[in-house]
Design a protein around this motif. Structure first.
Motif, PDB file in Angstrom:
ATOM      1  N   VAL A 245      -6.519  23.307 -45.159  1.00 20.55           N
ATOM      2  CA  VAL A 245      -5.661  22.139 -45.331  1.00 20.55           C
ATOM      3  C   VAL A 245      -6.272  21.246 -46.409  1.00 20.55           C
ATOM      4  N   GLU A 246      -5.533  21.115 -47.511  1.00 18.42           N
ATOM      5  CA  GLU A 246      -6.007  20.318 -48.655  1.00 18.42           C
ATOM      6  C   GLU A 246      -4.912  19.308 -48.986  1.00 18.42           C
ATOM      7  N   ILE A 247      -5.146  18.060 -48.603  1.00 12.60           N
ATOM      8  CA  ILE A 247      -4.144  17.011 -48.782  1.00 12.60           C
ATOM      9  C   ILE A 247      -4.776  15.831 -49.509  1.00 12.60           C
ATOM     10  N   PHE A 248      -4.201  15.477 -50.660  1.00  9.30           N
ATOM     11  CA  PHE A 248      -4.553  14.234 -51.347  1.00  9.30           C
ATOM     12  C   PHE A 248      -3.425  13.247 -51.039  1.00  9.30           C
ATOM     13  N   MET A 263      -2.956  14.617 -36.375  1.00  4.60           N
ATOM     14  CA  MET A 263      -1.688  14.999 -37.008  1.00  4.60           C
ATOM     15  C   MET A 263      -1.829  16.315 -37.765  1.00  4.60           C
ATOM     16  N   ILE A 264      -2.969  16.495 -38.429  1.00  2.88           N
ATOM     17  CA  ILE A 264      -3.220  17.742 -39.162  1.00  2.88           C
ATOM     18  C   ILE A 264      -3.189  18.924 -38.199  1.00  2.88           C
ATOM     19  N   ILE A 265      -3.886  18.784 -37.096  1.00  7.57           N
ATOM     20  CA  ILE A 265      -3.964  19.887 -36.122  1.00  7.57           C
ATOM     21  C   ILE A 265      -2.589  20.191 -35.557  1.00  7.57           C
ATOM     22  N   LYS A 266      -1.822  19.164 -35.216  1.00  8.70           N
ATOM     23  CA  LYS A 266      -0.468  19.363 -34.685  1.00  8.70           C
ATOM     24  C   LYS A 266       0.406  20.075 -35.720  1.00  8.70           C
ATOM     25  N   ALA A 267       0.347  19.626 -36.980  1.00  6.59           N
ATOM     26  CA  ALA A 267       1.163  20.253 -38.032  1.00  6.59           C
ATOM     27  C   ALA A 267       0.726  21.699 -38.267  1.00  6.59           C
ATOM     28  N   TYR A 268      -0.576  21.945 -38.231  1.00  7.25           N
ATOM     29  CA  TYR A 268      -1.081  23.301 -38.410  1.00  7.25           C
ATOM     30  C   TYR A 268      -0.545  24.215 -37.313  1.00  7.25           C
ATOM     31  N   LEU A 269      -0.588  23.770 -36.085  1.00  8.72           N
ATOM     32  CA  LEU A 269      -0.173  24.601 -34.958  1.00  8.72           C
ATOM     33  C   LEU A 269       1.333  24.817 -34.903  1.00  8.72           C
ATOM     34  N   GLU A 270       2.084  23.800 -35.324  1.00  8.18           N
ATOM     35  CA  GLU A 270       3.533  23.854 -35.145  1.00  8.18           C
ATOM     36  C   GLU A 270       4.329  24.193 -36.402  1.00  8.18           C
ATOM     37  N   LYS A 271       3.764  23.925 -37.585  1.00  3.92           N
ATOM     38  CA  LYS A 271       4.561  23.996 -38.821  1.00  3.92           C
ATOM     39  C   LYS A 271       3.978  24.921 -39.879  1.00  3.92           C
TER      40      LYS A 271
END
Length: 272
Positions: A245-248, A263-271
């Protein structure tokens, strides 16, 4: 937490956290890997920092970033090679297996000339990279960055260059933010995998409308990139590494970083 066994986060994603705090919080959350940006190492003993990361059971996926080879100035091209050697030294001390290359461009010359200088720069570094057991990973960037950030703008161009160089020390990073728009993406990912050149996979999302072409990346599922589809393609191509996950994002950097990590973990798992 077992669902996070392929999740890696770049230190720049949670930029407000010093690397020590990021490592502790990633590990507590069950994150498996970390990619270290060079600014996160400022003022630190790099070897000891690597030991600290491993003590948290974090896999060090890569060091970001080297590159920026092209210039109309021979002096600047030499300085870039010296800086890339320094990045290789840092990766070796940290225990990172590769340096990601943002290859650079010079708007005062043609893209073809910049690409030639990129290839020459990478080729000149291979003996040094091999001696330090550090791979070099070409990251193609979106065409909007072709003026100064990278003259390598498609996966096809990166594949062409990696195949021409033809070294086990040179491969490619696929970043969905830069490549999602390419109608040849699936076939070029397969080509990259077939040649053993698929070294890294970076994920985030493209927000529409975006407020800033550099500093407004979104969480997976927040924009218009079909991350699960591209993930399927890289898996079909044989990729077995971590998903980085690389977000600027000025917006996300401005919020509570623990909330953002959740939020990162939730998005990773779901999206993704």
């Amino acid at each position: 937490m077992e669902n996070l066994n392929q999740l890696c986060i770049h230190t720049i994603t949670t930029k407000p956290w010093p690397i020590e705090i990021a490592a502790e919080n990633y590990a507590k959350a069950g994150v498996s890997g970390i990619t270290v940006w060079r600014d996160a190492l400022d003022g630190r003993n790099i070897y000891q920092t690597g030991e600290m990361l491993r003590s948290h059971q974090l896999e060090i996926v890569s060091l970001c970033r080297g590159g920026f080879f092209p210039s109309t100035s021979a002096e600047k091209r030499k300085a870039a090679i010296d800086d890339n050697k320094k990045a290789i030294d840092e990766a070796a001390a940290l225990g990172a297996p590769m340096v990601v290359l943002v290859c650079g461009a010079d708007p005062a010359q043609s893209l073809a000339t910049s690409r030639k200088q990129i290839q020459e720069g990478i080729e000149s570094l291979i003996p040094y990279a091999e001696a330090n057991n550090v791979r070099l990973t070409i990251e193609p960037l979106h065409p909007m960055y072709a003026d100064t950030r990278s003259a390598i703008n498609t996966l096809a161009q990166a594949n062409d260059m990696a195949e021409t160089i033809d070294s086990p020390w040179v491969g490619i990073a696929v970043d969905v933010y830069h490549l999602w728009w390419d109608d040849l993406l699936q076939s070029e990912i397969m080509r990259c995998g077939r040649n053993g050149n698929l070294y890294a996979f970076h994920i985030c999302d493209w927000k529409s409308p975006t407020e800033d072409f550099l500093l407004d990346r979104g969480l997976m599922g927040e924009g218009c990139i079909n991350v699960p589809q591209i993930r399927e393609w890289v898996e079909e191509a044989g990729f077995k590494g971590l998903y980085e996950v690389e977000i600027f994002s000025n917006r996300y950097w401005g919020m509570n970083q623990q909330e953002f990590l959740n939020m990162i973990i939730k998005a990773y798992l779901e999206k993704s």
